[in-house]
Design a protein around this motif. Structure first.
Motif, PDB file in Angstrom:
ATOM      1  N   PRO A  65      -3.382 -11.388   8.944  1.00 38.30           N
ATOM      2  CA  PRO A  65      -4.203 -12.722   8.500  1.00 38.30           C
ATOM      3  C   PRO A  65      -5.134 -12.305   7.263  1.00 38.30           C
ATOM      4  CG  PRO A  65      -4.908 -11.756  10.612  1.00 38.30           C
ATOM      5  CD  PRO A  65      -3.758 -11.066  10.273  1.00 38.30           C
ATOM      6  N   ILE A  66      -5.519 -10.949   7.233  1.00 30.79           N
ATOM      7  CA  ILE A  66      -6.427 -10.692   6.326  1.00 30.79           C
ATOM      8  C   ILE A  66      -5.909  -9.499   5.344  1.00 30.79           C
ATOM      9  CG2 ILE A  66      -8.507 -11.262   7.605  1.00 30.79           C
ATOM     10  CD1 ILE A  66      -8.590  -8.305   8.548  1.00 30.79           C
ATOM     11  N   GLU A  67      -6.699  -9.215   4.359  1.00 30.75           N
ATOM     12  CA  GLU A  67      -6.343  -8.003   3.446  1.00 30.75           C
ATOM     13  C   GLU A  67      -6.737  -6.745   4.217  1.00 30.75           C
ATOM     14  OE1 GLU A  67      -7.080  -8.724  -0.690  1.00 30.75           O
ATOM     15  OE2 GLU A  67      -7.407  -6.345  -0.824  1.00 30.75           O
ATOM     16  N   ASP A  68      -5.531  -5.999   4.443  1.00 31.92           N
ATOM     17  CA  ASP A  68      -5.802  -4.866   5.447  1.00 31.92           C
ATOM     18  C   ASP A  68      -4.475  -3.750   4.826  1.00 31.92           C
ATOM     19  OD1 ASP A  68      -6.523  -3.204   7.469  1.00 31.92           O
ATOM     20  OD2 ASP A  68      -6.231  -4.871   8.897  1.00 31.92           O
ATOM     21  N   ARG A  69      -4.462  -2.676   5.457  1.00 30.85           N
ATOM     22  CA  ARG A  69      -3.749  -1.754   5.389  1.00 30.85           C
ATOM     23  C   ARG A  69      -3.184  -0.998   6.629  1.00 30.85           C
ATOM     24  NH1 ARG A  69      -3.202   1.343   0.628  1.00 30.85           N
ATOM     25  NH2 ARG A  69      -4.477  -0.150  -0.490  1.00 30.85           N
ATOM     26  N   ILE A  83       4.764   7.449   7.410  1.00 32.92           N
ATOM     27  CA  ILE A  83       5.167   6.319   6.838  1.00 32.92           C
ATOM     28  C   ILE A  83       5.692   6.762   5.534  1.00 32.92           C
ATOM     29  CG2 ILE A  83       4.412   4.098   5.834  1.00 32.92           C
ATOM     30  CD1 ILE A  83       1.889   4.248   7.467  1.00 32.92           C
ATOM     31  N   HIS A  84       6.949   6.450   5.300  1.00 33.39           N
ATOM     32  CA  HIS A  84       7.678   6.698   4.131  1.00 33.39           C
ATOM     33  C   HIS A  84       8.428   5.802   3.272  1.00 33.39           C
ATOM     34  CE1 HIS A  84       9.352  10.956   5.944  1.00 33.39           C
ATOM     35  NE2 HIS A  84       7.935  10.721   5.842  1.00 33.39           N
ATOM     36  N   GLU A  85       8.555   5.939   2.020  1.00 31.17           N
ATOM     37  CA  GLU A  85       9.241   5.103   1.059  1.00 31.17           C
ATOM     38  C   GLU A  85      10.182   5.668   0.564  1.00 31.17           C
ATOM     39  OE1 GLU A  85       6.348   3.988  -1.743  1.00 31.17           O
ATOM     40  OE2 GLU A  85       5.689   5.718  -2.355  1.00 31.17           O
ATOM     41  N   MET A  86      11.333   5.038  -0.212  1.00 34.07           N
ATOM     42  CA  MET A  86      12.217   5.534  -0.938  1.00 34.07           C
ATOM     43  C   MET A  86      11.912   5.458  -2.211  1.00 34.07           C
ATOM     44  SD  MET A  86      14.141   6.273   1.808  1.00 34.07           S
ATOM     45  CE  MET A  86      15.862   6.864   0.855  1.00 34.07           C
ATOM     46  N   ALA A  87      12.066   6.379  -3.093  1.00 34.02           N
ATOM     47  CA  ALA A  87      11.777   6.705  -4.499  1.00 34.02           C
ATOM     48  C   ALA A  87      12.912   7.419  -5.101  1.00 34.02           C
ATOM     49  CB  ALA A  87      10.521   7.078  -4.799  1.00 34.02           C
ATOM     50  N   MET A  88      13.218   6.883  -6.557  1.00 32.30           N
ATOM     51  CA  MET A  88      14.020   7.721  -7.534  1.00 32.30           C
ATOM     52  C   MET A  88      13.357   9.035  -7.760  1.00 32.30           C
ATOM     53  SD  MET A  88      17.105   6.141  -7.249  1.00 32.30           S
ATOM     54  CE  MET A  88      17.757   7.008  -8.667  1.00 32.30           C
ATOM     55  N   MET A  93      17.867   9.335  -4.957  1.00 31.39           N
ATOM     56  CA  MET A  93      16.968   8.604  -4.205  1.00 31.39           C
ATOM     57  C   MET A  93      16.649   9.498  -2.959  1.00 31.39           C
ATOM     58  SD  MET A  93      15.753   5.574  -3.641  1.00 31.39           S
ATOM     59  CE  MET A  93      16.294   3.892  -3.473  1.00 31.39           C
ATOM     60  N   ARG A  94      15.188   9.843  -2.992  1.00 32.43           N
ATOM     61  CA  ARG A  94      14.660  10.450  -1.890  1.00 32.43           C
ATOM     62  C   ARG A  94      13.464   9.651  -1.109  1.00 32.43           C
ATOM     63  NH1 ARG A  94      16.218  15.657  -2.770  1.00 32.43           N
ATOM     64  NH2 ARG A  94      16.592  16.166  -4.767  1.00 32.43           N
ATOM     65  N   MET A  95      13.054  10.168  -0.080  1.00 35.17           N
ATOM     66  CA  MET A  95      11.931   9.629   0.711  1.00 35.17           C
ATOM     67  C   MET A  95      10.845  10.321   0.780  1.00 35.17           C
ATOM     68  SD  MET A  95      13.404   9.856   4.426  1.00 35.17           S
ATOM     69  CE  MET A  95      13.717  11.361   5.219  1.00 35.17           C
ATOM     70  N   ARG A  96       9.794   9.769   0.597  1.00 35.02           N
ATOM     71  CA  ARG A  96       8.172  10.669   0.632  1.00 35.02           C
ATOM     72  C   ARG A  96       7.157   9.797   1.326  1.00 35.02           C
ATOM     73  NH1 ARG A  96       7.273   8.923  -5.805  1.00 35.02           N
ATOM     74  NH2 ARG A  96       6.659   6.860  -5.467  1.00 35.02           N
ATOM     75  N   ALA A  97       6.334  10.282   1.517  1.00 37.73           N
ATOM     76  CA  ALA A  97       5.140   9.766   2.546  1.00 37.73           C
ATOM     77  C   ALA A  97       4.544   8.969   1.550  1.00 37.73           C
ATOM     78  CB  ALA A  97       4.282  10.865   3.090  1.00 37.73           C
ATOM     79  N   VAL A  98       4.383   7.781   2.101  1.00 38.06           N
ATOM     80  CA  VAL A  98       3.518   6.616   1.262  1.00 38.06           C
ATOM     81  C   VAL A  98       1.902   6.999   1.315  1.00 38.06           C
ATOM     82  CG1 VAL A  98       2.721   4.296   1.276  1.00 38.06           C
ATOM     83  CG2 VAL A  98       4.877   4.901   1.925  1.00 38.06           C
ATOM     84  N   ASP A  99       1.489   7.129   0.196  1.00 37.08           N
ATOM     85  CA  ASP A  99       0.064   7.530  -0.236  1.00 37.08           C
ATOM     86  C   ASP A  99      -1.095   6.536   0.141  1.00 37.08           C
ATOM     87  OD1 ASP A  99      -0.640  10.073  -0.840  1.00 37.08           O
ATOM     88  OD2 ASP A  99      -0.775   9.742  -2.900  1.00 37.08           O
ATOM     89  N   GLY A 100      -1.910   6.685   1.163  1.00 46.44           N
ATOM     90  CA  GLY A 100      -2.845   5.720   1.537  1.00 46.44           C
ATOM     91  C   GLY A 100      -2.295   4.549   2.432  1.00 46.44           C
ATOM     92  N   GLY A 101      -1.100   4.466   2.923  1.00 54.03           N
ATOM     93  CA  GLY A 101      -0.493   3.481   3.749  1.00 54.03           C
ATOM     94  C   GLY A 101       0.107   2.319   3.198  1.00 54.03           C
ATOM     95  N   VAL A 102       0.265   1.429   3.799  1.00 55.99           N
ATOM     96  CA  VAL A 102       1.026   0.209   3.406  1.00 55.99           C
ATOM     97  C   VAL A 102       0.072  -0.993   3.272  1.00 55.99           C
ATOM     98  CG1 VAL A 102       2.886  -1.552   3.717  1.00 55.99           C
ATOM     99  CG2 VAL A 102       3.218   0.862   4.633  1.00 55.99           C
ATOM    100  N   GLY A 116      14.041   1.120   1.876  1.00 57.31           N
ATOM    101  CA  GLY A 116      12.497   0.826   1.460  1.00 57.31           C
ATOM    102  C   GLY A 116      11.521   1.543   2.374  1.00 57.31           C
ATOM    103  N   ILE A 117      10.402   0.801   2.317  1.00 57.76           N
ATOM    104  CA  ILE A 117       9.515   1.513   3.495  1.00 57.76           C
ATOM    105  C   ILE A 117       9.793   1.513   4.850  1.00 57.76           C
ATOM    106  CG2 ILE A 117       6.962   1.375   4.376  1.00 57.76           C
ATOM    107  CD1 ILE A 117       6.430  -0.305   1.667  1.00 57.76           C
TER     108      ILE A 117
END
Ligand SMILES: [Cu+2]
Length: 161
Positions: A65-69, A83-88, A93-102, A116-117
């Motif tokens: 409901p609010i801006e959050d992470r 928490i991973h994301e897929m990136a080229m 295509m590899r996965m890597r840890a998401v910097d700073g969360g979602v 994706g994430i």
């Protein structure tokens, strides 16, 4: 002649005006107007770990409901949850840890899905069997942590490794 054209035009507009509400029903507009009171998680699931895999992935749709992470996740079923994301990476295509969360924008849904994430269960304590449920605690920057349960499903295409 002139009048006939004007009437035809008016009729076309009337049709367009009538058509609009039926393709865009009012309930959707009402839902968009009122933001959810609390964090909502839906369509949660984790992928089964066939063949003794020690990692698994978790997915869900989340609306804040609010801006959050979403900053981190944990589960008693894995040594740690990342928490991973897929990136080229070049052509791969590899996965890597998401910097700073979602990042979660107020009232907007974010979907964690294959390709994706995703949550990554590292060193699972025991295999994720189809039909069981994996408890996960999600931690946020603003909101209180919440517990969700991810039913285990088998996916046709195994998670990239
Ligand atoms: Cu991953």
């Amino acid at each position: 002649m002139m009048l006939k054209n004007v009437l035809a035009l008016a009729f076309a507009f009337a049709l367009a005006a009538c058509g609009a509400p039926s393709t865009d029903p009012t309930p959707a507009a009402a839902t968009a107007a009122e933001a959810p009171a609390a964090l909502q998680v839906s369509d949660a699931w984790a992928s089964a770990t066939p063949g003794g895999a020690t990692v698994s992935a978790g997915y869900f749709t989340i609306t804040s409901p609010i801006e959050d992470r979403l900053v981190s996740a944990s589960s008693p079923r894995a040594a740690r949850v990342e928490i991973h994301e897929m990136a080229m990476d070049g052509d791969v295509m590899r996965m890597r840890a998401v910097d700073g969360g979602v990042e979660l924008n107020a009232g907007e849904s974010v979907t964690l899905a294959p390709g994706g994430i995703h949550l990554m269960f590292m060193d699972v304590t025991s295999p994720f069997g189809e039909g069981e449920s994996v408890p996960v605690t999600l931690t946020f920057e603003q909101a209180d942590a919440i517990d969700v349960v991810l039913p285990v499903r088998r996916r046709a295409e195994q998670h990239g490794r």
